[in-house]
Write a protein that holds these residues in place. Sequence first.
Motif, PDB file in Angstrom:
ATOM      1  N   LEU A 116      31.922  15.505 -39.841  1.00  0.00           N
ATOM      2  CA  LEU A 116      31.977  16.055 -38.485  1.00  0.00           C
ATOM      3  C   LEU A 116      30.951  17.173 -38.338  1.00  0.00           C
ATOM      4  CD1 LEU A 116      33.474  16.251 -35.714  1.00  0.00           C
ATOM      5  CD2 LEU A 116      34.972  17.943 -36.794  1.00  0.00           C
ATOM      6  N   MET A 117      30.191  17.117 -37.260  1.00  0.00           N
ATOM      7  CA  MET A 117      29.253  18.194 -36.908  1.00  0.00           C
ATOM      8  C   MET A 117      29.849  18.985 -35.748  1.00  0.00           C
ATOM      9  SD  MET A 117      26.344  19.879 -37.073  1.00  0.00           S
ATOM     10  CE  MET A 117      25.306  18.917 -38.193  1.00  0.00           C
ATOM     11  N   LEU A 118      29.921  20.308 -35.906  1.00  0.00           N
ATOM     12  CA  LEU A 118      30.368  21.190 -34.828  1.00  0.00           C
ATOM     13  C   LEU A 118      29.145  21.913 -34.273  1.00  0.00           C
ATOM     14  CD1 LEU A 118      33.493  22.806 -36.563  1.00  0.00           C
ATOM     15  CD2 LEU A 118      33.446  20.822 -35.029  1.00  0.00           C
ATOM     16  N   THR A 119      28.825  21.717 -33.007  1.00  0.00           N
ATOM     17  CA  THR A 119      27.646  22.355 -32.435  1.00  0.00           C
ATOM     18  C   THR A 119      28.049  23.477 -31.481  1.00  0.00           C
ATOM     19  OG1 THR A 119      27.320  21.061 -30.409  1.00  0.00           O
ATOM     20  CG2 THR A 119      26.517  20.088 -32.467  1.00  0.00           C
ATOM     21  N   LEU A 120      27.204  24.487 -31.423  1.00  0.00           N
ATOM     22  CA  LEU A 120      27.435  25.627 -30.541  1.00  0.00           C
ATOM     23  C   LEU A 120      26.810  25.420 -29.169  1.00  0.00           C
ATOM     24  CD1 LEU A 120      26.722  28.646 -32.947  1.00  0.00           C
ATOM     25  CD2 LEU A 120      28.740  27.198 -32.783  1.00  0.00           C
ATOM     26  N   LEU A 121      25.861  24.487 -29.095  1.00  0.00           N
ATOM     27  CA  LEU A 121      25.062  24.332 -27.881  1.00  0.00           C
ATOM     28  C   LEU A 121      25.160  22.890 -27.377  1.00  0.00           C
ATOM     29  CD1 LEU A 121      21.966  26.268 -29.275  1.00  0.00           C
ATOM     30  CD2 LEU A 121      23.839  27.199 -27.908  1.00  0.00           C
ATOM     31  N   PRO A 122      25.202  22.698 -26.054  1.00  0.00           N
ATOM     32  CA  PRO A 122      25.463  21.353 -25.517  1.00  0.00           C
ATOM     33  C   PRO A 122      24.362  20.338 -25.802  1.00  0.00           C
ATOM     34  CG  PRO A 122      25.006  22.937 -23.744  1.00  0.00           C
ATOM     35  CD  PRO A 122      25.152  23.725 -25.003  1.00  0.00           C
ATOM     36  N   PHE A 123      23.093  20.772 -25.769  1.00  0.00           N
ATOM     37  CA  PHE A 123      22.019  19.781 -25.965  1.00  0.00           C
ATOM     38  C   PHE A 123      22.023  19.249 -27.401  1.00  0.00           C
ATOM     39  CE2 PHE A 123      19.933  23.911 -26.722  1.00  0.00           C
ATOM     40  CZ  PHE A 123      19.314  23.696 -27.940  1.00  0.00           C
ATOM     41  N   GLU A 124      22.580  20.027 -28.353  1.00  0.00           N
ATOM     42  CA  GLU A 124      22.662  19.562 -29.739  1.00  0.00           C
ATOM     43  C   GLU A 124      23.655  18.407 -29.859  1.00  0.00           C
ATOM     44  OE1 GLU A 124      21.866  23.786 -32.046  1.00  0.00           O
ATOM     45  OE2 GLU A 124      23.896  23.317 -31.380  1.00  0.00           O
ATOM     46  N   ALA A 125      24.804  18.540 -29.186  1.00  0.00           N
ATOM     47  CA  ALA A 125      25.820  17.482 -29.256  1.00  0.00           C
ATOM     48  C   ALA A 125      25.266  16.163 -28.716  1.00  0.00           C
ATOM     49  CB  ALA A 125      27.069  17.905 -28.489  1.00  0.00           C
ATOM     50  N   ARG A 126      24.502  16.244 -27.636  1.00  0.00           N
ATOM     51  CA  ARG A 126      23.911  15.015 -27.067  1.00  0.00           C
ATOM     52  C   ARG A 126      23.002  14.336 -28.083  1.00  0.00           C
ATOM     53  NH1 ARG A 126      23.777  18.387 -22.423  1.00  0.00           N
ATOM     54  NH2 ARG A 126      21.582  18.937 -22.717  1.00  0.00           N
ATOM     55  N   PHE A 127      22.236  15.125 -28.833  1.00  0.00           N
ATOM     56  CA  PHE A 127      21.328  14.578 -29.840  1.00  0.00           C
ATOM     57  C   PHE A 127      22.117  13.813 -30.913  1.00  0.00           C
ATOM     58  CE2 PHE A 127      19.292  14.980 -34.001  1.00  0.00           C
ATOM     59  CZ  PHE A 127      18.047  14.445 -33.756  1.00  0.00           C
ATOM     60  N   TYR A 128      23.206  14.418 -31.411  1.00  0.00           N
ATOM     61  CA  TYR A 128      23.984  13.770 -32.477  1.00  0.00           C
ATOM     62  C   TYR A 128      24.697  12.522 -31.986  1.00  0.00           C
ATOM     63  CZ  TYR A 128      22.980  17.598 -35.604  1.00  0.00           C
ATOM     64  OH  TYR A 128      22.318  18.485 -36.403  1.00  0.00           O
TER      65      TYR A 128
END
Length: 375
Positions: free
Chosen positions: A139-151
């Motif tokens: 699981l990857m936890l991202t702090l920023l929204p554009f990062e989640a879209r990338f994953y």
Amino acid sequence: MAQLCVALVAGEASGDILGSGLMRAIKARHPDVRFIGVGGPLMEAEGMASYFPMERLAVMGLVEVLGRLRELLKRRKLLIETLIGEKPDVFIGIDAPDFTLNIELKLRQAGIKTVHYVSPSVWAWRQKRVLKIREGCDLMLTLLPFEARFYEEQGVPVRFVGHPLADTIPLEADRAAARAELGLADGPVIALMPGSRGGEVGRLGALFLDAAQRLGELVPGARFVLPCANAARRAQVEQMLVGRELPLTLLDGQSHQALAACDAVLIASGTATLEAMLYKRPMVVAYRLAPLTYWILKRMVKSPYVSLPNLLAQRMLVPELLQDAATSEALAQTLAPLVQDGTQQTDSFDQIHRTLRRDASNQAADAVLALLKDR
């Protein structure tokens, strides 16, 4: 509920903040929990006995890391062996991707659940790292929204949890109260934030002080505050101040008070730019790296921006003056008009702040415990 064993590794102060918040949120949901790994004073205060001082992992830059490579590899190898022996229910690597991603891969191969908290900048450079992340990370936890879209596009399980700083920093800071607390008189106040590491202050400290002297001419009555991350950074800056006449107040820590109190910020690229944005303070971002490191990175980085406000806005919202462009004159000339009126920047900051305000530590704890529900 059976006792939970959670292993965490943080590599620097920002990771210590994230780790301690996550530990607190996990304890609130699952009181019978044991924490092991590597962390700083905040994580230790939440109940972790760190295997070794977190500061041994705090090193920045491609060239700079070479001098410490043998020690870092030895520590990582021992850490992997120790954690496989301990068999925690989950391992959480907090930032420090060059150190923690390899640990995650080895532990996952040994049957231990793995989480990475804070995405490395795979969307900007070394994009092939996402293959290693997909292989090593449950699981990857991202702090920023554009990062989640990338994953999501890359098929990596991901949760956008928001940024803890957006939760803790008020939507509107009280400038007058912060000035009273720091003993600052009325008039223009400019914060100087050349970084928290010795190398950063070495490359940017004197440059920022030169820019401040020039700003004193451009902004009548300007005063300056410079928060020092620790006693060593304070001594470093005091040495640079010898022979200078500058209306400057050095602070011990208190970077958030400095941001709340100031009218504008001259700031090193990094997490602090996000803090300045959340405090709605106009800024000019500067950075200098070792020449070879900069030369290598310039050829590898895919993103047109380096500072978090620009990455979040997806446009050049705040000026970025990097390497040779970061001269004292250019910094002063760019920042001076923002001291009087920086609304062109700050009008966008509030919207970004609200997007990032999601109760990050609790979101992260929920995501970690959901991963473990079938253990």
